[in-house]
Design a protein around this motif. Structure first.
Motif, PDB file in Angstrom:
ATOM      1  N   TRP A 122       0.838  -1.199   0.000  1.00 37.27           N
ATOM      2  CA  TRP A 122       0.000   0.000   0.000  1.00 37.27           C
ATOM      3  C   TRP A 122       0.875   1.253   0.000  1.00 37.27           C
ATOM      4  CZ3 TRP A 122      -3.114   1.936   4.803  1.00 37.27           C
ATOM      5  CH2 TRP A 122      -3.951   2.994   4.435  1.00 37.27           C
ATOM      6  N   LYS A 123       1.914   1.239   0.845  1.00 35.15           N
ATOM      7  CA  LYS A 123       2.840   2.380   0.927  1.00 35.15           C
ATOM      8  C   LYS A 123       3.524   2.604  -0.420  1.00 35.15           C
ATOM      9  CE  LYS A 123       5.816   5.182   3.230  1.00 35.15           C
ATOM     10  NZ  LYS A 123       6.098   6.237   2.313  1.00 35.15           N
ATOM     11  N   ALA A 124       3.942   1.528  -1.062  1.00 31.63           N
ATOM     12  CA  ALA A 124       4.583   1.662  -2.373  1.00 31.63           C
ATOM     13  C   ALA A 124       3.615   2.267  -3.383  1.00 31.63           C
ATOM     14  CB  ALA A 124       5.072   0.300  -2.859  1.00 31.63           C
ATOM     15  N   LYS A 125       2.362   1.860  -3.318  1.00 28.11           N
ATOM     16  CA  LYS A 125       1.355   2.417  -4.226  1.00 28.11           C
ATOM     17  C   LYS A 125       1.119   3.900  -3.916  1.00 28.11           C
ATOM     18  CE  LYS A 125      -1.810   1.502  -7.399  1.00 28.11           C
ATOM     19  NZ  LYS A 125      -1.510   1.003  -8.712  1.00 28.11           N
ATOM     20  N   LEU A 126       1.125   4.263  -2.633  1.00 23.42           N
ATOM     21  CA  LEU A 126       0.950   5.673  -2.249  1.00 23.42           C
ATOM     22  C   LEU A 126       2.131   6.518  -2.696  1.00 23.42           C
ATOM     23  CD1 LEU A 126      -0.512   5.374   1.374  1.00 23.42           C
ATOM     24  CD2 LEU A 126      -1.700   6.202  -0.675  1.00 23.42           C
ATOM     25  N   ASP A 127       3.313   5.923  -2.701  1.00 17.13           N
ATOM     26  CA  ASP A 127       4.518   6.657  -3.085  1.00 17.13           C
ATOM     27  C   ASP A 127       4.600   6.897  -4.591  1.00 17.13           C
ATOM     28  OD1 ASP A 127       5.292   6.853  -0.464  1.00 17.13           O
ATOM     29  OD2 ASP A 127       6.771   5.242  -0.565  1.00 17.13           O
ATOM     30  N   ASP A 128       3.829   6.132  -5.352  1.00 15.55           N
ATOM     31  CA  ASP A 128       3.789   6.383  -6.800  1.00 15.55           C
ATOM     32  C   ASP A 128       3.302   7.805  -7.033  1.00 15.55           C
ATOM     33  OD1 ASP A 128       4.614   3.849  -7.403  1.00 15.55           O
ATOM     34  OD2 ASP A 128       2.622   3.097  -7.955  1.00 15.55           O
ATOM     35  N   LYS A 129       3.912   8.463  -7.971  1.00 15.21           N
ATOM     36  CA  LYS A 129       3.512   9.844  -8.285  1.00 15.21           C
ATOM     37  C   LYS A 129       2.105   9.831  -8.869  1.00 15.21           C
ATOM     38  CE  LYS A 129       7.327  11.854  -7.183  1.00 15.21           C
ATOM     39  NZ  LYS A 129       7.420  12.460  -5.912  1.00 15.21           N
ATOM     40  N   LYS A 154      -6.031   3.467  -3.425  1.00 14.64           N
ATOM     41  CA  LYS A 154      -4.712   2.849  -3.601  1.00 14.64           C
ATOM     42  C   LYS A 154      -4.539   1.626  -2.704  1.00 14.64           C
ATOM     43  CE  LYS A 154      -2.329   6.576  -5.770  1.00 14.64           C
ATOM     44  NZ  LYS A 154      -1.055   7.105  -6.095  1.00 14.64           N
ATOM     45  N   ARG A 155      -5.210   1.614  -1.568  1.00 12.23           N
ATOM     46  CA  ARG A 155      -5.144   0.426  -0.712  1.00 12.23           C
ATOM     47  C   ARG A 155      -5.824  -0.750  -1.417  1.00 12.23           C
ATOM     48  NH1 ARG A 155      -6.427  -0.460   5.683  1.00 12.23           N
ATOM     49  NH2 ARG A 155      -5.387  -2.470   5.758  1.00 12.23           N
ATOM     50  N   ILE A 156      -6.922  -0.450  -2.077  1.00 13.22           N
ATOM     51  CA  ILE A 156      -7.658  -1.500  -2.793  1.00 13.22           C
ATOM     52  C   ILE A 156      -6.897  -1.954  -4.035  1.00 13.22           C
ATOM     53  CG2 ILE A 156      -9.775  -1.979  -4.101  1.00 13.22           C
ATOM     54  CD1 ILE A 156     -11.203  -0.074  -2.099  1.00 13.22           C
ATOM     55  N   CYS A 158      -3.606  -1.754  -4.667  1.00 14.64           N
ATOM     56  CA  CYS A 158      -2.160  -1.970  -4.510  1.00 14.64           C
ATOM     57  C   CYS A 158      -1.729  -3.388  -4.889  1.00 14.64           C
ATOM     58  CB  CYS A 158      -1.698  -1.619  -3.103  1.00 14.64           C
ATOM     59  SG  CYS A 158      -2.215  -2.793  -1.834  1.00 14.64           S
ATOM     60  N   GLY A 159      -2.688  -4.288  -5.051  1.00 11.31           N
ATOM     61  CA  GLY A 159      -2.362  -5.648  -5.467  1.00 11.31           C
ATOM     62  C   GLY A 159      -2.022  -6.590  -4.324  1.00 11.31           C
ATOM     63  N   ALA A 160      -2.210  -6.140  -3.092  1.00 11.99           N
ATOM     64  CA  ALA A 160      -1.858  -6.971  -1.936  1.00 11.99           C
ATOM     65  C   ALA A 160      -2.643  -8.277  -1.920  1.00 11.99           C
ATOM     66  CB  ALA A 160      -2.090  -6.200  -0.636  1.00 11.99           C
ATOM     67  N   ASP A 161      -3.923  -8.222  -2.277  1.00 10.45           N
ATOM     68  CA  ASP A 161      -4.720  -9.446  -2.250  1.00 10.45           C
ATOM     69  C   ASP A 161      -4.163 -10.504  -3.196  1.00 10.45           C
ATOM     70  OD1 ASP A 161      -5.471  -7.823  -4.400  1.00 10.45           O
ATOM     71  OD2 ASP A 161      -7.526  -8.621  -4.438  1.00 10.45           O
ATOM     72  N   THR A 162      -3.727 -10.099  -4.361  1.00  3.90           N
ATOM     73  CA  THR A 162      -3.159 -11.042  -5.330  1.00  3.90           C
ATOM     74  C   THR A 162      -1.808 -11.568  -4.862  1.00  3.90           C
ATOM     75  OG1 THR A 162      -4.264  -9.856  -7.112  1.00  3.90           O
ATOM     76  CG2 THR A 162      -2.463 -11.333  -7.734  1.00  3.90           C
ATOM     77  N   VAL A 163      -0.955 -10.676  -4.394  1.00  2.31           N
ATOM     78  CA  VAL A 163       0.376 -11.079  -3.925  1.00  2.31           C
ATOM     79  C   VAL A 163       0.249 -12.028  -2.735  1.00  2.31           C
ATOM     80  CG1 VAL A 163       2.521 -10.250  -2.888  1.00  2.31           C
ATOM     81  CG2 VAL A 163       1.500  -8.998  -4.794  1.00  2.31           C
ATOM     82  N   ILE A 164      -0.573 -11.656  -1.774  1.00  2.00           N
ATOM     83  CA  ILE A 164      -0.735 -12.476  -0.559  1.00  2.00           C
ATOM     84  C   ILE A 164      -1.335 -13.831  -0.911  1.00  2.00           C
ATOM     85  CG2 ILE A 164      -2.027 -12.643   1.605  1.00  2.00           C
ATOM     86  CD1 ILE A 164      -1.549  -9.554   1.849  1.00  2.00           C
ATOM     87  N   ARG A 165      -2.322 -13.843  -1.770  1.00  2.00           N
ATOM     88  CA  ARG A 165      -2.957 -15.108  -2.170  1.00  2.00           C
ATOM     89  C   ARG A 165      -1.941 -16.058  -2.801  1.00  2.00           C
ATOM     90  NH1 ARG A 165      -7.196 -13.176  -4.705  1.00  2.00           N
ATOM     91  NH2 ARG A 165      -6.124 -12.909  -6.681  1.00  2.00           N
ATOM     92  N   ASN A 166      -0.955 -15.501  -3.509  1.00  2.00           N
ATOM     93  CA  ASN A 166       0.049 -16.343  -4.165  1.00  2.00           C
ATOM     94  C   ASN A 166       1.236 -16.692  -3.266  1.00  2.00           C
ATOM     95  OD1 ASN A 166      -1.130 -16.691  -6.783  1.00  2.00           O
ATOM     96  ND2 ASN A 166      -0.797 -14.515  -7.097  1.00  2.00           N
ATOM     97  N   ILE A 167       1.462 -15.925  -2.235  1.00  2.00           N
ATOM     98  CA  ILE A 167       2.573 -16.180  -1.317  1.00  2.00           C
ATOM     99  C   ILE A 167       2.159 -17.056  -0.143  1.00  2.00           C
ATOM    100  CG2 ILE A 167       4.097 -15.082   0.392  1.00  2.00           C
ATOM    101  CD1 ILE A 167       4.430 -12.777  -1.535  1.00  2.00           C
ATOM    102  N   LEU A 168       0.956 -16.862   0.354  1.00  2.00           N
ATOM    103  CA  LEU A 168       0.483 -17.548   1.556  1.00  2.00           C
ATOM    104  C   LEU A 168       0.621 -19.069   1.518  1.00  2.00           C
ATOM    105  CD1 LEU A 168      -0.572 -16.774   4.298  1.00  2.00           C
ATOM    106  CD2 LEU A 168      -2.892 -16.894   3.398  1.00  2.00           C
ATOM    107  N   PRO A 169       0.327 -19.734   0.402  1.00  2.00           N
ATOM    108  CA  PRO A 169       0.488 -21.188   0.399  1.00  2.00           C
ATOM    109  C   PRO A 169       1.907 -21.675   0.729  1.00  2.00           C
ATOM    110  CG  PRO A 169      -0.784 -20.503  -1.503  1.00  2.00           C
ATOM    111  CD  PRO A 169      -0.262 -19.255  -0.851  1.00  2.00           C
TER     112      PRO A 169
END
Length: 174
Positions: A122-129, A154-156, A158-169
Motif C-alpha cells: 500500500w505504501k509503495a502504491k501511495l509513493d507512486d507519483k 490505492k489500498r484497494i 495496490c495488489g496486496a490481495d493477489t500477492v498475498i494469495r500467491n505467497i500464503l500457500p
C-alpha cells in the motif's frame, strides 16, 4: 494388550497420535507394554510430523522438536517395565503439544508478516507519483477528501490481495 509381558520386544514403530493406547479399566492402567523389559526404542511412523518440523519458522523450534522426538529413546531404556506405556503416552502428548504450540506461533508470525506485506504494498502504491499532479487551487477540505479517497483507492488497488494469495500457500504449515 498384545505386547503385555513380551520380554523380547525391543523396538516399536507407531504413529504420533493422541489416545492411541486405550486405558484398561480392569487393571486401571495403560498396560500395552507392561512387562516389556527390553523395549528401548520408539520410532514414529508417517512423515507428517517431519514435514511440519522442517517448515517451522525458527531453527531453534526445529532443533527443540527433534530433541523432543529423540528424548523417548534416551529415557525409555531406564524406565521400569510397568511404566513404559505411560512414559510413551506422556512423551507422545508432549510432542503433540509442542508441535501444536509451534504451529500456533508460526501462524502468528505469518499473520504479522502478511499484515506488514500488505502495508508495504500500500505504501509503495501511495509513493507512486499521482499521474494528474497536485490539485492546484482546490480548497483544503476538497483536497483532504480527495486525499482520503485516493488513499482508500490505492489500498484497494495496490495488489496486496493477489500477492498475498500467491505467497500464503508457501508460508502455511500442513
Amino acid at each position: 494388550n498384545a505386547f503385555c509381558g513380551c520380554d523380547r520386544l525391543q523396538r516399536i514403530a507407531t504413529p504420533l497420535k493422541i489416545d492411541l493406547f486405550p486405558f484398561d479399566p480392569e487393571w486401571h492402567e495403560y498396560n500395552q507394554f507392561k512387562g516389556c523389559d527390553q523395549l528401548t526404542t520408539v520410532d514414529l511412523l508417517g512423515g507428517a510430523h517431519n514435514k511440519t518440523i522442517t517448515l517451522l519458522h525458527m531453527e531453534s523450534w526445529r532443533t527443540e522438536m527433534i530433541e523432543e522426538i529423540n528424548r523417548i529413546n534416551q529415557f525409555l531404556p531406564n524406565t521400569p517395565a510397568h511404566e513404559k506405556t505411560a512414559a510413551i503416552i506422556q512423551w507422545m502428548d508432549s510432542v503433540i503439544d509442542k508441535i501444536d504450540h509451534y504451529k500456533a506461533e508460526h501462524h502468528r508470525y505469518v499473520k504479522e508478516a502478511i499484515t506488514l506485506l500488505e502495508l508495504a504494498l500500500w505504501k509503495a502504491k501511495l509513493d507512486d507519483k499521482d499521474e494528474n499532479g497536485a490539485a492546484a487551487g482546490r480548497s483544503k477540505k476538497k483536497a483532504k477528501l480527495d486525499s482520503e479517497s485516493v488513499r482508500k483507492e490505492k489500498r484497494i488497488t495496490c495488489g496486496a490481495d493477489t500477492v498475498i494469495r500467491n505467497i500464503l500457500p508457501f508460508l502455511q504449515l500442513e
